[in-house]
Design a protein around this motif. Structure first.
Motif, PDB file in Angstrom:
ATOM      1  N   LEU A  98       1.060  -1.247  -0.050  1.00 16.27           N
ATOM      2  CA  LEU A  98      -0.080   0.509  -0.145  1.00 16.27           C
ATOM      3  C   LEU A  98       0.778   1.074   0.322  1.00 16.27           C
ATOM      4  N   GLN A  99       2.256   1.005   0.892  1.00 16.04           N
ATOM      5  CA  GLN A  99       2.790   3.071   0.969  1.00 16.04           C
ATOM      6  C   GLN A  99       3.231   2.868  -0.614  1.00 16.04           C
ATOM      7  N   ILE A 100       3.937   1.188  -1.396  1.00 15.25           N
ATOM      8  CA  ILE A 100       4.526   1.825  -2.628  1.00 15.25           C
ATOM      9  C   ILE A 100       3.537   2.374  -3.608  1.00 15.25           C
ATOM     10  N   MET A 101       1.856   1.772  -3.181  1.00 20.27           N
ATOM     11  CA  MET A 101       1.249   1.963  -4.858  1.00 20.27           C
ATOM     12  C   MET A 101       0.864   3.728  -3.889  1.00 20.27           C
ATOM     13  N   ARG A 102       1.039   4.865  -2.713  1.00 18.66           N
ATOM     14  CA  ARG A 102       0.762   5.252  -2.065  1.00 18.66           C
ATOM     15  C   ARG A 102       1.590   6.830  -3.120  1.00 18.66           C
ATOM     16  N   GLU A 103       3.018   5.986  -3.256  1.00 20.51           N
ATOM     17  CA  GLU A 103       4.327   6.645  -3.176  1.00 20.51           C
ATOM     18  C   GLU A 103       3.667   6.908  -5.539  1.00 20.51           C
ATOM     19  N   VAL A 104       3.230   6.094  -5.980  1.00 25.33           N
ATOM     20  CA  VAL A 104       3.850   5.621  -7.660  1.00 25.33           C
ATOM     21  C   VAL A 104       1.919   7.106  -7.666  1.00 25.33           C
ATOM     22  N   LEU A 105       0.643   6.579  -6.889  1.00 27.43           N
ATOM     23  CA  LEU A 105       0.162   7.308  -7.026  1.00 27.43           C
ATOM     24  C   LEU A 105       0.107   8.734  -6.847  1.00 27.43           C
ATOM     25  N   SER A 106       1.263   9.177  -6.266  1.00 29.58           N
ATOM     26  CA  SER A 106       1.482  10.511  -5.450  1.00 29.58           C
ATOM     27  C   SER A 106       2.009  11.124  -6.300  1.00 29.58           C
ATOM     28  N   TYR A 107       3.261  10.192  -7.461  1.00 35.11           N
ATOM     29  CA  TYR A 107       4.088  11.098  -8.526  1.00 35.11           C
ATOM     30  C   TYR A 107       3.617  11.038  -9.616  1.00 35.11           C
ATOM     31  N   LEU A 108       2.199   9.631  -9.772  1.00 39.51           N
ATOM     32  CA  LEU A 108       1.334  10.047 -10.525  1.00 39.51           C
ATOM     33  C   LEU A 108       0.736  11.229 -10.608  1.00 39.51           C
ATOM     34  N   ALA A 109       0.213  11.772  -9.586  1.00 38.89           N
ATOM     35  CA  ALA A 109      -0.713  12.931  -9.392  1.00 38.89           C
ATOM     36  C   ALA A 109      -0.102  14.126  -9.812  1.00 38.89           C
ATOM     37  N   GLU A 110       1.489  14.299  -9.487  1.00 42.41           N
ATOM     38  CA  GLU A 110       2.171  15.476  -8.944  1.00 42.41           C
ATOM     39  C   GLU A 110       2.850  15.562 -11.143  1.00 42.41           C
ATOM     40  N   HIS A 111       2.716  14.536 -11.422  1.00 44.91           N
ATOM     41  CA  HIS A 111       3.975  15.227 -12.328  1.00 44.91           C
ATOM     42  C   HIS A 111       3.429  14.019 -13.945  1.00 44.91           C
TER      43      HIS A 111
END
Length: 139
Positions: A98-111
């Protein structure tokens, strides 16, 4: 409490409560003379545990094993410890995912809308259609 009240306080639907009873995850409820199900606080506690465990993705058989631990006070300590540690390992693995998915989604949302930036290393394993064309915001 009747089944509607228990559903309300446990977070489960009446249909799920009946299902859990049918598959013997919970013991059969007490019944009134007219056949209505009646529950006590202990039942609510068990149903809340089931609700939270299932909501976090715990399989029914693992929930069943956890409830068996709770019910059987004569079970050997080493068996309780082994099952508890196994459940902790499964939860830790889920937390990591879940932490990895949160990081991926955060990166995606920002970039996602920044066409000039190459994907970061965290996106390397994602398919190229991660950011649909209709979602780009060109300046």
């Amino acid at each position: 409490m009747n089944i509607g009240e228990v559903a309300s306080v446990s977070g489960l639907s009446t249909r799920m409560i009946r299902y859990y009873e049918r598959i013997d995850l919970i013991p059969p409820s007490q019944r009134t003379l007219s056949g209505y199900r009646v529950y006590c606080e202990r039942d609510v506690h068990i149903l809340r545990f089931i609700h939270h465990a299932r909501d976090q993705g715990m399989p029914i058989e693992r929930v069943r094993a956890m409830l068996a631990l709770w019910r059987d006070r004569n079970r050997p300590d080493d068996e309780v410890q082994a099952i508890a540690l196994s459940n902790i390992d499964a939860l830790n693995a889920r937390i990591t995912t879940l932490q990895i998915m949160r990081e991926v989604l955060s990166y995606l949302a920002e970039h996602c809308d920044d066409a000039e930036l190459p994907p970061g290393p965290v996106l390397d394993d994602l398919p190229p259609t991660t950011c649909p064309k209709g979602e780009h915001h060109d300046s």
